[in-house]
Design a protein around this motif. Structure first.
Motif, PDB file in Angstrom:
ATOM      1  N   GLY A 561      19.058  12.438  -5.201  1.00 27.47           N
ATOM      2  CA  GLY A 561      18.956  10.978  -5.151  1.00 27.47           C
ATOM      3  C   GLY A 561      18.390  10.502  -3.819  1.00 27.47           C
ATOM      4  O   GLY A 561      17.535   9.620  -3.766  1.00 27.47           O
ATOM      5  N   ALA A 562      18.878  11.083  -2.700  1.00 25.04           N
ATOM      6  CA  ALA A 562      18.378  10.680  -1.386  1.00 25.04           C
ATOM      7  C   ALA A 562      16.908  11.038  -1.240  1.00 25.04           C
ATOM      8  O   ALA A 562      16.112  10.294  -0.664  1.00 25.04           O
ATOM      9  CB  ALA A 562      19.198  11.342  -0.276  1.00 25.04           C
ATOM     10  N   SER A 563      16.512  12.225  -1.748  1.00 21.05           N
ATOM     11  CA  SER A 563      15.108  12.627  -1.691  1.00 21.05           C
ATOM     12  C   SER A 563      14.238  11.658  -2.481  1.00 21.05           C
ATOM     13  O   SER A 563      13.154  11.250  -2.030  1.00 21.05           O
ATOM     14  CB  SER A 563      14.951  14.052  -2.231  1.00 21.05           C
ATOM     15  N   ASP A 564      14.703  11.278  -3.687  1.00 21.96           N
ATOM     16  CA  ASP A 564      13.934  10.311  -4.491  1.00 21.96           C
ATOM     17  C   ASP A 564      13.815   8.975  -3.766  1.00 21.96           C
ATOM     18  O   ASP A 564      12.756   8.325  -3.774  1.00 21.96           O
ATOM     19  CB  ASP A 564      14.604  10.110  -5.848  1.00 21.96           C
ATOM     20  N   LEU A 565      14.916   8.535  -3.115  1.00 20.30           N
ATOM     21  CA  LEU A 565      14.867   7.269  -2.379  1.00 20.30           C
ATOM     22  C   LEU A 565      13.866   7.347  -1.220  1.00 20.30           C
ATOM     23  O   LEU A 565      13.110   6.402  -0.959  1.00 20.30           O
ATOM     24  CB  LEU A 565      16.250   6.929  -1.816  1.00 20.30           C
ATOM     25  N   LEU A 566      13.861   8.499  -0.529  1.00 19.54           N
ATOM     26  CA  LEU A 566      12.944   8.676   0.596  1.00 19.54           C
ATOM     27  C   LEU A 566      11.495   8.524   0.139  1.00 19.54           C
ATOM     28  O   LEU A 566      10.712   7.761   0.705  1.00 19.54           O
ATOM     29  CB  LEU A 566      13.177  10.051   1.231  1.00 19.54           C
ATOM     30  N   TYR A 567      11.128   9.262  -0.925  1.00 20.00           N
ATOM     31  CA  TYR A 567       9.731   9.207  -1.363  1.00 20.00           C
ATOM     32  C   TYR A 567       9.403   7.893  -2.062  1.00 20.00           C
ATOM     33  O   TYR A 567       8.257   7.429  -2.033  1.00 20.00           O
ATOM     34  CB  TYR A 567       9.412  10.399  -2.263  1.00 20.00           C
ATOM     35  N   LEU A 568      10.412   7.272  -2.687  1.00 24.72           N
ATOM     36  CA  LEU A 568      10.168   5.950  -3.270  1.00 24.72           C
ATOM     37  C   LEU A 568       9.854   4.944  -2.164  1.00 24.72           C
ATOM     38  O   LEU A 568       8.956   4.100  -2.311  1.00 24.72           O
ATOM     39  CB  LEU A 568      11.392   5.501  -4.067  1.00 24.72           C
ATOM     40  N   ALA A 569      10.567   5.035  -1.015  1.00 24.52           N
ATOM     41  CA  ALA A 569      10.283   4.155   0.118  1.00 24.52           C
ATOM     42  C   ALA A 569       8.863   4.373   0.634  1.00 24.52           C
ATOM     43  O   ALA A 569       8.141   3.421   0.955  1.00 24.52           O
ATOM     44  CB  ALA A 569      11.295   4.403   1.243  1.00 24.52           C
ATOM     45  N   VAL A 570       8.451   5.666   0.706  1.00 22.26           N
ATOM     46  CA  VAL A 570       7.087   5.954   1.167  1.00 22.26           C
ATOM     47  C   VAL A 570       6.064   5.388   0.182  1.00 22.26           C
ATOM     48  O   VAL A 570       5.049   4.798   0.569  1.00 22.26           O
ATOM     49  CB  VAL A 570       6.899   7.468   1.353  1.00 22.26           C
ATOM     50  N   ARG A 571       6.323   5.576  -1.123  1.00 21.84           N
ATOM     51  CA  ARG A 571       5.403   5.053  -2.145  1.00 21.84           C
ATOM     52  C   ARG A 571       5.237   3.538  -2.015  1.00 21.84           C
ATOM     53  O   ARG A 571       4.117   3.005  -2.027  1.00 21.84           O
ATOM     54  CB  ARG A 571       5.963   5.375  -3.535  1.00 21.84           C
ATOM     55  N   LEU A 572       6.362   2.835  -1.892  1.00 19.21           N
ATOM     56  CA  LEU A 572       6.295   1.378  -1.839  1.00 19.21           C
ATOM     57  C   LEU A 572       5.632   0.913  -0.541  1.00 19.21           C
ATOM     58  O   LEU A 572       4.915  -0.096  -0.519  1.00 19.21           O
ATOM     59  CB  LEU A 572       7.693   0.791  -1.986  1.00 19.21           C
ATOM     60  N   ALA A 573       5.883   1.648   0.565  1.00 21.89           N
ATOM     61  CA  ALA A 573       5.206   1.311   1.827  1.00 21.89           C
ATOM     62  C   ALA A 573       3.703   1.513   1.694  1.00 21.89           C
ATOM     63  O   ALA A 573       2.894   0.708   2.185  1.00 21.89           O
ATOM     64  CB  ALA A 573       5.764   2.162   2.967  1.00 21.89           C
ATOM     65  N   LEU A 574       3.298   2.598   1.012  1.00 24.65           N
ATOM     66  CA  LEU A 574       1.873   2.828   0.767  1.00 24.65           C
ATOM     67  C   LEU A 574       1.259   1.681  -0.038  1.00 24.65           C
ATOM     68  O   LEU A 574       0.142   1.241   0.225  1.00 24.65           O
ATOM     69  CB  LEU A 574       1.668   4.147   0.031  1.00 24.65           C
ATOM     70  N   CYS A 575       2.005   1.224  -1.045  1.00 24.39           N
ATOM     71  CA  CYS A 575       1.503   0.102  -1.863  1.00 24.39           C
ATOM     72  C   CYS A 575       1.220  -1.116  -0.986  1.00 24.39           C
ATOM     73  O   CYS A 575       0.190  -1.775  -1.125  1.00 24.39           O
ATOM     74  CB  CYS A 575       2.512  -0.262  -2.944  1.00 24.39           C
ATOM     75  N   GLU A 576       2.148  -1.441  -0.085  1.00 30.06           N
ATOM     76  CA  GLU A 576       1.979  -2.618   0.755  1.00 30.06           C
ATOM     77  C   GLU A 576       0.791  -2.476   1.710  1.00 30.06           C
ATOM     78  O   GLU A 576       0.059  -3.443   1.943  1.00 30.06           O
ATOM     79  CB  GLU A 576       3.255  -2.870   1.561  1.00 30.06           C
ATOM     80  N   LEU A 577       0.617  -1.251   2.277  1.00 29.77           N
ATOM     81  CA  LEU A 577      -0.412  -1.062   3.285  1.00 29.77           C
ATOM     82  C   LEU A 577      -1.774  -0.747   2.693  1.00 29.77           C
ATOM     83  O   LEU A 577      -2.803  -1.221   3.177  1.00 29.77           O
ATOM     84  CB  LEU A 577       0.010   0.059   4.249  1.00 29.77           C
ATOM     85  N   VAL A 578      -1.785   0.107   1.640  1.00 29.64           N
ATOM     86  CA  VAL A 578      -3.055   0.542   1.061  1.00 29.64           C
ATOM     87  C   VAL A 578      -3.562  -0.450   0.023  1.00 29.64           C
ATOM     88  O   VAL A 578      -4.764  -0.611  -0.158  1.00 29.64           O
ATOM     89  CB  VAL A 578      -2.902   1.953   0.446  1.00 29.64           C
ATOM     90  N   LEU A 579      -2.623  -1.126  -0.666  1.00 36.61           N
ATOM     91  CA  LEU A 579      -3.013  -2.065  -1.724  1.00 36.61           C
ATOM     92  C   LEU A 579      -2.427  -3.444  -1.432  1.00 36.61           C
ATOM     93  O   LEU A 579      -1.532  -3.914  -2.138  1.00 36.61           O
ATOM     94  CB  LEU A 579      -2.514  -1.561  -3.092  1.00 36.61           C
ATOM     95  N   PRO A 580      -2.861  -4.097  -0.340  1.00 32.33           N
ATOM     96  CA  PRO A 580      -2.310  -5.420  -0.034  1.00 32.33           C
ATOM     97  C   PRO A 580      -2.723  -6.438  -1.087  1.00 32.33           C
ATOM     98  O   PRO A 580      -3.667  -6.236  -1.835  1.00 32.33           O
ATOM     99  CB  PRO A 580      -2.938  -5.732   1.326  1.00 32.33           C
ATOM    100  N   GLY A 581      -2.026  -7.550  -1.119  1.00 33.19           N
ATOM    101  CA  GLY A 581      -2.305  -8.564  -2.134  1.00 33.19           C
ATOM    102  C   GLY A 581      -1.556  -8.256  -3.411  1.00 33.19           C
ATOM    103  O   GLY A 581      -0.757  -7.335  -3.500  1.00 33.19           O
ATOM    104  N   GLY A 582      -1.798  -9.007  -4.431  1.00 36.98           N
ATOM    105  CA  GLY A 582      -1.051  -8.848  -5.667  1.00 36.98           C
ATOM    106  C   GLY A 582      -1.855  -8.382  -6.845  1.00 36.98           C
ATOM    107  O   GLY A 582      -1.416  -8.524  -7.989  1.00 36.98           O
ATOM    108  N   ASP A 583      -3.067  -7.830  -6.631  1.00 39.24           N
ATOM    109  CA  ASP A 583      -3.909  -7.438  -7.764  1.00 39.24           C
ATOM    110  C   ASP A 583      -3.365  -6.229  -8.504  1.00 39.24           C
ATOM    111  O   ASP A 583      -3.507  -6.125  -9.722  1.00 39.24           O
ATOM    112  CB  ASP A 583      -5.333  -7.138  -7.281  1.00 39.24           C
TER     113      ASP A 583
END
Length: 624
Positions: A561-583
């Motif tokens: 569970g902690a491992s999934d949370l860690l990589y989920l946080a990285v995924r969501l951070a990537l979304c914000e930085l690599v795919l800004p905006g709401g498209d």
């Protein structure tokens, strides 16, 4: 982009429709109910189905895995809101070997096509991300939470860090350069071996060949020296030109400042002089003005007293005598009335004369005050004091003007010397500056290199006439030229690889801290502060640090569970930085199964915040 509804014949889907809305969408359904199929269908509608994919490692390609169970052609429809317009996208199958290749995008309710929206480009145009970037950021599939790098993701990260050009992947370019480097190295080895064989076979010309090789090395060193000195001379000349420009600019600025200061001082002196000229004491010094003021002040005060003395004291005396005479004429001697008459006439005469004198004094006082433009005698003293102050102000302004003119004259006087120094610093031929010295050394080095070229040409002539080696010399020269080209290419490729590596390191230096910092904030929110830091390697391998610990932990030391949370946080951070905006929507396919209810609720709270800016679609087999 907002997905409103999906309808598909895809895998187990038999024309079913899934309605979605902006913000957070949660689709709870048991296992094997089609959640992963819907996720794959969304990808197929956006990016199409790869008809060239083959089974690899036991994993079926999408064209096989999601072939409709009903036997119907693979097809689908997606209704979206995009750029403020309602758009309907359809993908159908005309040929079984090319599922969902036929593409259509029209404005909903019309047959009008959406300009520029095509099957191959639809996904990237709608989401702002290529298929590879989408799968590694916004699409979080079942069992696919860990982040993996790819050339496409590298391009997007590079675009964020640098100019926005997404045509460069450090990994792909590095692989290509390494292939080129191996080919050049092998060709160089083969060329060197052939050269060695030919030189050995030359026999009697070996001494000449060795001498030629030595002269060639000396020439190479001399040419390198020439190139270094040429670069040094160019750099020194540029530096001295820049220094001269800086000095000229500083001189110009200093002269401009002094001119402005002189103009300001002149203006201040002019204003002070005008103020003095407007004073009644104009043209006098402070002491003289004070004396004039005191003299005229005494006169004014005297005239003020005279103007108030309309009945002189003699009139009071004669008036008293008149009264006394009248009394005596009544009580004692009637002839005293003549004296009363005489005294009365004298009293009236004195009163009239006193009034006349007072009127004259008032006129003189008014004329005196009018000369100074004041209304009373005390104002004369104030006016004199004001003049003294104005005079001191003018003196100070005059001194400042004199000093400013002196400074400006001094600057003009020193300019000629400084201009000569600047011109001397730009004399690159006969001057004593560093650039001139480098230029002379360059000429000497060029002469030496020319001598080596002459010697080399003579040796080449002797080798060509030497029967023992003449036959092989042409081939040797060809191979030497080929070797030189290969060496130049090899060095150029090495330089490109070092430059590419430096650029890649710069991307990591700029982007990784941002990604780690944002992922740390998200993980800290997910775990309620238990983990407060995330570190990422170049390949996006993540580690998490417990609050209070000194070092982070690899995922092997974490629970599932902690491992999934860690990589989920990285995924969501990537979304914000690599795919800004709401498209680009974020899609989670049973990605929260290993996470306990408390942390799952925190994740959902974060996703609800994220859904304020972009559509979030969560498929889950458990209540969230």
């Amino acid at each position: 982009m907002i997905i409103k509804s999906l309808t598909g014949s895809f895998g187990k889907l038999r024309g079913e429709t899934l309605e979605l809305h902006p913000g957070l969408n949660v689709i709870e359904a048991p296992n094997e109910s089609g959640k992963s199929t819907w996720c794959a269908f969304i990808q197929a509608m956006l990016y199409g189905v790869d008809s060239s994919a083959r089974e690899k490692g036991g994993v079926l390609p999408a064209k096989v895995r999601y072939a409709p169970w009903s036997g119907a052609p693979m097809e689908g429809r997606m209704d979206i809101d995009w750029n403020g317009d309602a758009v309907t996208i359809t993908r159908t199958t005309a040929q079984k070997s090319a599922p969902m290749r036929d593409f259509s995008a029209v404005y909903s309710g019309t047959g009008l096509p959406v300009p520029g929206l095509t099957g191959p480009s639809a996904g990237e145009q709608l989401t702002g991300a290529s298929r590879e970037v989408f799968r590694r950021t916004a699409f979080i599939g079942q069992g696919e939470i860990p982040v993996t790098g790819s050339p496409e993701l590298e391009k997007r990260i590079g675009a964020l860090v640098f100019s926005g050009d997404e045509d460069l992947s450090a990994t792909a370019a590095g692989d290509t350069l390494r292939v080129w480097l191996r080919k050049r190295r092998k060709a160089m080895e083969q060329t060197e071996a052939e050269l060695t064989r030919l030189r050995t076979a030359a026999g009697s010309g070996q001494a000449l060949l060795e001498e030629r090789a030595q002269v060639a090395r000396q020439l190479e060193l001399a040419e390198q020296t020439v190139e270094n000195l040429r670069q040094e001379s160019t750099d020194l000349r540029r530096e001295q030109r820049q220094a001269a420009l800086r000095r000229m600019s500083a001189d110009k600025t200093r002269l401009s400042d002094l001119q402005k200061a002189a103009e300001a001082a002149a203006e201040a002196e002019h204003q002070a002089a005008d103020a003095l000229a407007d004073s009644p004491f104009s043209g006098s010094g402070p002491a003289e003005a004070r004396r004039r003021a005191e003299t005229d002040l005494d006169s004014a005060r005297r005239l003020e007293r005279e103007s108030r003395r309309s009945v002189p004291w003699a009139a009071w005396v004669t008036a008293a005598l008149t009264v006394i005479s009248i009394v005596l004429g009544i009580v004692w001697q009637p002839t005293a009335g003549f004296g009363a008459f005489f005294c009365g006439v004298l009293t009236v005469t004195l009163i009239l004369q006193g009034r006349k004198n007072a009127a004259q004094a008032r006129r003189k006082l008014a004329n005196l005050l009018a000369c100074y433009g004041v209304d009373s005698a005390p104002e004369l003293e104030v006016l004199a004091a004001d003049y003294e102050q104005l005079y001191r102000v003018w003196q100070a302004a005059d001194q400042r003007l004199t000093a400013a003119k002196a400074a400006l004259d001094g600057e003009y006087a020193s300019r000629s010397g400084r201009d000569a120094e600047i011109l001397s610093s730009l004399d690159f031929e006969t001057g004593v500056n560093a650039a001139a010295s480098a230029g002379r050394r360059l000429k000497q080095a060029e002469q030496l290199a020319a001598e080596y070229r002459t010697r080399l040409a003579k040796l080449d002539g002797r080798l060509e006439t030497d029967a023992a080696v003449a036959g092989g010399q042409e081939r040797i020269r060809e191979l030497e030229a080929q070797k030189q080209r290969l060496e130049d290419q090899y060095e150029a490729i090495l330089l490109a690889m070092r430059t590419l590596e430096a650029a890649d390191q710069e991307i990591q230096r700029v982007f990784s801290p941002k990604l780690s910092a944002r992922a740390s904030q998200i993980l800290e929110a997910f775990t309620g502060g238990r983990y407060d830091a995330v570190t990422l390697d170049r390949d996006l391998t993540a580690q998490a640090r417990l609050a209070g610990d000194a070092v982070p932990r690899r995922t092997g030391y974490l629970s599932a569970g902690a491992s999934d949370l860690l990589y989920l946080a990285v995924r969501l951070a990537l979304c914000e930085l690599v795919l800004p905006g709401g498209d680009c929507p974020v899609i989670l396919d049973d990605s929260l199964a290993n996470i306990d209810p408390v942390r799952r609720e925190r994740v959902m709270a974060y996703l609800r915040q994220m859904a304020a800016a972009r559509q979030v679609i969560v498929f889950s087999c458990t209540a969230v």
